[in-house]
Design a protein around this motif. Structure first.
Motif, PDB file in Angstrom:
ATOM      1  N   ASN A 151      50.589  14.175   2.376  1.00  0.00           N
ATOM      2  CA  ASN A 151      49.127  14.222   2.333  1.00  0.00           C
ATOM      3  C   ASN A 151      48.583  13.185   1.353  1.00  0.00           C
ATOM      4  O   ASN A 151      49.055  13.096   0.217  1.00  0.00           O
ATOM      5  CB  ASN A 151      48.640  15.596   1.864  1.00  0.00           C
ATOM      6  CG  ASN A 151      49.199  16.745   2.670  1.00  0.00           C
ATOM      7  OD1 ASN A 151      48.666  17.136   3.695  1.00  0.00           O
ATOM      8  ND2 ASN A 151      50.312  17.312   2.187  1.00  0.00           N
ATOM      9  N   ARG A 230      49.140  12.375   6.916  1.00  0.00           N
ATOM     10  CA  ARG A 230      47.696  12.547   7.081  1.00  0.00           C
ATOM     11  C   ARG A 230      46.958  11.956   5.887  1.00  0.00           C
ATOM     12  O   ARG A 230      47.455  11.964   4.757  1.00  0.00           O
ATOM     13  CB  ARG A 230      47.327  14.027   7.270  1.00  0.00           C
ATOM     14  CG  ARG A 230      47.739  14.918   6.121  1.00  0.00           C
ATOM     15  CD  ARG A 230      47.611  16.395   6.489  1.00  0.00           C
ATOM     16  NE  ARG A 230      46.253  16.851   6.682  1.00  0.00           N
ATOM     17  CZ  ARG A 230      45.545  17.532   5.769  1.00  0.00           C
ATOM     18  NH1 ARG A 230      46.068  17.832   4.588  1.00  0.00           N
ATOM     19  NH2 ARG A 230      44.330  17.934   6.025  1.00  0.00           N
ATOM     20  N   GLU A 273      33.275  18.268  10.127  1.00  0.00           N
ATOM     21  CA  GLU A 273      34.660  17.800  10.099  1.00  0.00           C
ATOM     22  C   GLU A 273      34.932  16.964  11.334  1.00  0.00           C
ATOM     23  O   GLU A 273      34.452  17.287  12.424  1.00  0.00           O
ATOM     24  CB  GLU A 273      35.635  18.985  10.074  1.00  0.00           C
ATOM     25  CG  GLU A 273      35.563  19.848   8.842  1.00  0.00           C
ATOM     26  CD  GLU A 273      36.576  20.977   8.863  1.00  0.00           C
ATOM     27  OE1 GLU A 273      37.791  20.678   8.792  1.00  0.00           O
ATOM     28  OE2 GLU A 273      36.159  22.149   8.972  1.00  0.00           O
ATOM     29  N   GLU A 319      41.143  12.070   8.468  1.00  0.00           N
ATOM     30  CA  GLU A 319      40.415  13.324   8.637  1.00  0.00           C
ATOM     31  C   GLU A 319      39.251  13.273   7.664  1.00  0.00           C
ATOM     32  O   GLU A 319      39.452  13.020   6.467  1.00  0.00           O
ATOM     33  CB  GLU A 319      41.312  14.520   8.314  1.00  0.00           C
ATOM     34  CG  GLU A 319      42.513  14.667   9.232  1.00  0.00           C
ATOM     35  CD  GLU A 319      43.476  15.730   8.747  1.00  0.00           C
ATOM     36  OE1 GLU A 319      43.007  16.769   8.210  1.00  0.00           O
ATOM     37  OE2 GLU A 319      44.703  15.527   8.865  1.00  0.00           O
ATOM     38  N   HIS A 355      39.770  25.073   1.227  1.00  0.00           N
ATOM     39  CA  HIS A 355      39.906  24.340   2.492  1.00  0.00           C
ATOM     40  C   HIS A 355      41.055  23.330   2.389  1.00  0.00           C
ATOM     41  O   HIS A 355      41.861  23.176   3.322  1.00  0.00           O
ATOM     42  CB  HIS A 355      38.593  23.626   2.800  1.00  0.00           C
ATOM     43  CG  HIS A 355      38.575  22.885   4.121  1.00  0.00           C
ATOM     44  ND1 HIS A 355      39.116  21.625   4.263  1.00  0.00           N
ATOM     45  CD2 HIS A 355      38.095  23.244   5.345  1.00  0.00           C
ATOM     46  CE1 HIS A 355      38.957  21.222   5.508  1.00  0.00           C
ATOM     47  NE2 HIS A 355      38.345  22.179   6.187  1.00  0.00           N
ATOM     48  N   ASP A 358      44.335  25.293   2.493  1.00  0.00           N
ATOM     49  CA  ASP A 358      44.585  25.903   3.797  1.00  0.00           C
ATOM     50  C   ASP A 358      45.024  24.887   4.846  1.00  0.00           C
ATOM     51  O   ASP A 358      45.726  25.235   5.795  1.00  0.00           O
ATOM     52  CB  ASP A 358      43.327  26.628   4.296  1.00  0.00           C
ATOM     53  CG  ASP A 358      43.028  27.902   3.499  1.00  0.00           C
ATOM     54  OD1 ASP A 358      43.914  28.350   2.753  1.00  0.00           O
ATOM     55  OD2 ASP A 358      41.901  28.405   3.607  1.00  0.00           O
ATOM     56  N   HIS A 359      44.598  23.637   4.674  1.00  0.00           N
ATOM     57  CA  HIS A 359      44.929  22.598   5.646  1.00  0.00           C
ATOM     58  C   HIS A 359      46.026  21.657   5.151  1.00  0.00           C
ATOM     59  O   HIS A 359      46.336  20.659   5.804  1.00  0.00           O
ATOM     60  CB  HIS A 359      43.676  21.790   5.995  1.00  0.00           C
ATOM     61  CG  HIS A 359      42.639  22.594   6.731  1.00  0.00           C
ATOM     62  ND1 HIS A 359      41.800  23.476   6.088  1.00  0.00           N
ATOM     63  CD2 HIS A 359      42.339  22.661   8.046  1.00  0.00           C
ATOM     64  CE1 HIS A 359      41.001  24.047   6.985  1.00  0.00           C
ATOM     65  NE2 HIS A 359      41.303  23.569   8.176  1.00  0.00           N
ATOM     66  N   THR A 361      49.442  19.995   4.539  1.00  0.00           N
ATOM     67  CA  THR A 361      50.710  19.924   5.260  1.00  0.00           C
ATOM     68  C   THR A 361      51.859  19.982   4.270  1.00  0.00           C
ATOM     69  O   THR A 361      51.902  19.205   3.307  1.00  0.00           O
ATOM     70  CB  THR A 361      50.801  18.628   6.087  1.00  0.00           C
ATOM     71  OG1 THR A 361      49.758  18.628   7.064  1.00  0.00           O
ATOM     72  CG2 THR A 361      52.145  18.520   6.785  1.00  0.00           C
TER      73      THR A 361
END
Length: 362
Positions: A151, A230, A273, A319, A355, A358-359, A361
């Motif tokens: 990330n 990501r 988003e 993202e 957030h 939770d997202h 990786t």
């Protein structure tokens, strides 16, 4: 447990003297999360975020809050800070033999410092020649100092610099004020100010931020960014008086989305988003939505810089997570709230950290 690196300014000195002894091989989590603060900041700025990562992902990640560029050291320039951060990460990796993966979470200018550091730390895949063009879907991505890059998260970071129309909102978008600021910013923020306002000219080289949207010599900036699974850009849509929405979200004005109040009770401040796929770098800045007066006011050299930065950064997917604190009593401090710099004053930003976790990786 995560290495939180300090709780407040009194603890900052202790953080810089953390135990350098190596951790036992094969013990603990194998994913290092490096948190990087912004200008004139310290390890304390990520205290809340680090604690939440440590609390919710303690068996999965080791959190390290960077301590090499605190306070006035953040004025030395993005390149100098990036070199320090790279060395700090190397030392952290060497003392933790169990580490196999790495992620970065960076606030404000820290996002640019982290981008510089990964350019220094990048190692190409053994089967990939230095001149080969890497495909994001290939399995031959390089590594960050031998670790799998997972990330790369920035929070209110000025990816397009701070110069130009409303890039720094407290300058009100007035061209004369912005031009004056670009002339004196180095008196306040040193070499870092020059880098942010694209006025640096080291040995005739292009501005540093322009160099950072390409591979430059032994600094593999874009290959390093591509190596991550990501890339995420969190941005304030309003009330961030330090870093504008466009520069933090890597968009043209015409690309800024229309947003509405969030109805999500878990993430009440996340208002938009989107996943932006990688684009070819031959797109031009959209001037169709500009008035004739706005076009006359534009600094065309700056426009070329912006086009170069946007085109370079859009070669990889991002993202994008847009955040608004417009209903908050502390909305004027949005630049700090989005990070929860102070767990008491800026607690409304906790859903943004949630957030992020939770997202995340693993």
């Amino acid at each position: 447990m995560g290495d939180l690196g300090g709780g407040d300014r009194r603890e900052a000195a202790a953080a810089a003297e953390e135990d350098p002894s190596p951790a036992p091989a094969g013990s603990g989590p194998d994913h290092l999360v490096v948190m990087v603060h912004g200008i004139v900041g310290s390890t304390a700025d990520w205290k809340f975020g680090a604690e939440q990562f440590d609390k919710l992902l303690s068996d999965k990640v080791i959190v390290h809050c960077s301590n090499r560029n605190m306070h006035r050291l953040t004025l030395d320039g993005i390149d100098v800070m990036g070199e320090r951060l790279a060395q700090e990460v190397i030392e952290e990796i060497n003392r933790r033999p169990c580490i196999k993966k790495i992620s970065f979470v960076a606030h404000s200018v820290g996002g640019l410092v982290a981008r510089y550091a990964i350019g220094r730390l990048y190692r190409p895949h053994k089967q990939t020649s230095e001149n080969a063009q890497q495909n994001l879907t290939d399995d031959n991505r390089g590594t960050i100092y031998g670790l799998e890059a997972v990330n790369f998260i920035t929070v209110a970071s000025p990816h397009l610099g701070s110069r130009g129309n409303k890039q720094v909102p407290f300058l009100f978008g007035v061209t004369a004020i912005e031009n004056f600021a670009s002339c004196i910013i180095h008196l306040i923020f040193g070499r870092t100010g020059k880098h942010l306002f694209l006025t640096d000219n080291d040995d005739g080289k292009p501005p540093l931020l322009e160099r950072m949207v390409d591979n430059w010599g032994d600094l593999q900036f874009m290959s390093a960014l591509q190596a991550f699974r990501r890339r995420v850009a969190y941005s304030n849509v309003r009330h961030d008086h330090i870093v504008g929405w466009r520069t933090s979200s890597i968009r043209q004005d015409s690309e800024l989305p229309k947003w509405v109040d969030s109805t999500n009770k878990i993430y009440p401040h996340i208002v938009y988003e989107e996943l932006c796929k990688a684009e070819a770098s031959n797109k031009c800045i959209d001037t169709d939505h500009c008035t004739l007066e706005e076009l006359h006011m534009m600094d065309w050299l700056l426009l070329q810089f912006t086009e170069r930065l946007l085109g370079g950064l859009k070669r990889v997917s991002w993202e994008k997570v847009d955040v608004s604190f417009h209903n908050s009593k502390v909305r004027s401090a949005a630049h700090s709230v989005i990070q929860v710099k102070d767990p008491v004053m800026h607690c409304e930003g906790a859903d943004v950290i949630q957030h992020m976790i939770d997202h995340f990786t693993l």
